[in-house]
Design an enzyme around this catalytic site. Sequence first.
Site, PDB file in Angstrom:
ATOM      1  N   HIS A  15       1.023  -1.239  -0.006  1.00  0.00           N
ATOM      2  CA  HIS A  15       0.173   0.093   0.128  1.00  0.00           C
ATOM      3  C   HIS A  15       0.713   0.793   0.315  1.00  0.00           C
ATOM      4  O   HIS A  15       0.527   2.599   0.299  1.00  0.00           O
ATOM      5  CB  HIS A  15      -1.011  -0.548   1.342  1.00  0.00           C
ATOM      6  CG  HIS A  15      -2.032  -1.126   0.913  1.00  0.00           C
ATOM      7  ND1 HIS A  15      -2.991  -0.920   0.095  1.00  0.00           N
ATOM      8  CD2 HIS A  15      -1.814  -2.728   1.531  1.00  0.00           C
ATOM      9  CE1 HIS A  15      -3.755  -2.104   0.142  1.00  0.00           C
ATOM     10  NE2 HIS A  15      -3.187  -3.350   1.298  1.00  0.00           N
ATOM     11  N   ASP A 155       1.961  -3.386 -10.073  1.00  0.00           N
ATOM     12  CA  ASP A 155       1.791  -5.527 -10.429  1.00  0.00           C
ATOM     13  C   ASP A 155       1.623  -5.360 -11.991  1.00  0.00           C
ATOM     14  O   ASP A 155       2.776  -6.193 -12.600  1.00  0.00           O
ATOM     15  CB  ASP A 155       0.454  -5.947 -10.302  1.00  0.00           C
ATOM     16  CG  ASP A 155      -0.170  -5.748  -8.671  1.00  0.00           C
ATOM     17  OD1 ASP A 155       1.006  -5.477  -8.101  1.00  0.00           O
ATOM     18  OD2 ASP A 155      -1.518  -5.432  -8.503  1.00  0.00           O
TER      19      ASP A 155
HETATM   20  C1  GLA Z   1      -2.872  -4.311  -5.094  1.00  0.00           C
HETATM   21  C2  GLA Z   1      -2.713  -3.043  -6.078  1.00  0.00           C
HETATM   22  C3  GLA Z   1      -1.314  -2.961  -5.387  1.00  0.00           C
HETATM   23  C4  GLA Z   1      -1.407  -2.147  -4.645  1.00  0.00           C
HETATM   24  C5  GLA Z   1      -1.090  -3.670  -3.928  1.00  0.00           C
HETATM   25  C6  GLA Z   1      -0.946  -3.091  -2.062  1.00  0.00           C
HETATM   26  O1  GLA Z   1      -2.564  -5.371  -5.511  1.00  0.00           O
HETATM   27  O2  GLA Z   1      -3.078  -3.355  -7.007  1.00  0.00           O
HETATM   28  O3  GLA Z   1      -1.065  -1.479  -7.315  1.00  0.00           O
HETATM   29  O4  GLA Z   1      -1.813  -1.155  -4.595  1.00  0.00           O
HETATM   30  O5  GLA Z   1      -2.451  -3.778  -3.502  1.00  0.00           O
HETATM   31  O6  GLA Z   1       0.078  -3.164  -1.941  1.00  0.00           O
END
Ligand code: GLA
Length: 365
Positions: A15, A155
């Site tokens: 986060h 991601d």
């Molecule tokens: C999800 C979101 C990412 C990131 C994570 C928490 O995977 O897609 O962009 O914010 O949560 O770290």
Amino acid sequence: MVVSAPGRVNLIGEHTDYNGGPVLPMAIDLRTTVAARLEPRESMSTAVSSFSPGAVTFDINAPDRLGDWGDYVRGVAWAIRTSCQEPLPALRQVSMAIHSDVPTGSGLSSSAALEVAAALALVELFDLPHETRGLAMTAWRAETEFVGVPCGVMDQFASALGRAGHAVHIRCDTLETEHVPFAGTVLVFDTAVHRSLRGSAFELRRTECERALALLREADPALAHLAHASTEQIAAAGMPAVLEARALHVVEESRRVGDSVAELRRSGKLVGEVLNASHRSLRDLYECSSPELDWFHERATTLGGVTGARLTGAGWGGCAIAAGEPASLAQAATLLTAEYEAIFGRRPRSWLTRAADGARVDQAL
Ligand code: GLA
């Protein structure tokens, strides 16, 4: 042609991405593979997949959002068209057959793997100029602007830029990236509690972080991102306790990423206590854990040879990771699986994984 892109686990930095902080994910050896070809005689494009029955269709030149999994592919077609400097001519339609080993809804970024693989397939098929970072941005625009999930960049960047034997250190304020050598093994444990980012507490957390930043800016208008705040600034802002807790997590978690990168460079190892501190902070300050994830963190860290454990990804279910020596992690996986099933009545899945390559062309045209 055949291309593929991996899922990811985040080693640390949870986060922080949408708050302008750093993250340290790695691509894993679970992949989404796309076989694609041009269909010059068809008026619509089609895609079939291993994860959902039936075909999805779309017009590659004017994709509509329909609310099914095909939106990830349509979104990529849309993002490619809308990010070109020069207007793109009408493209020929395509067909795609997609196979994925990345489980959906587990927090291993199955959607990013699909978007990045689809983006690579399309730019290769149409011979469009591209580089890896551009693929990541195309995939991220598909997810945020077309599908409508307000995620950060982690991601898609991890899936596009992953490298075997390396974690990917991403500074999400500048989008600078570096590969940090990491040859270690990670146990990934899927609690089988599924969750979706859409309409979840994830959106609420983003709003809370924006509110915290707005309050901090009253004293420091030049503060660009929440992750750039200091703990002193947060303490002095006198904000509501919930916002203060969220802000503190983001700032301290960003520091933990820096510490982890420094230690990886020094010893090649993750620091268990830093992983554990991250989990506690996600549980207590960011409040995005779950009873299953907390159980994993607590139980795994009592086992010999396991140095640290934390939830990975957004939280509220999905996956956790544990670090340690491979043989200890393999033993831990067997024990934790049996105990978890007995306690929670759900069958978890687990993988012993190492950093894998990002998106690649497996078979050229
Ligand atoms: C999800 C979101 C990412 C990131 C994570 C928490 O995977 O897609 O962009 O914010 O949560 O770290």
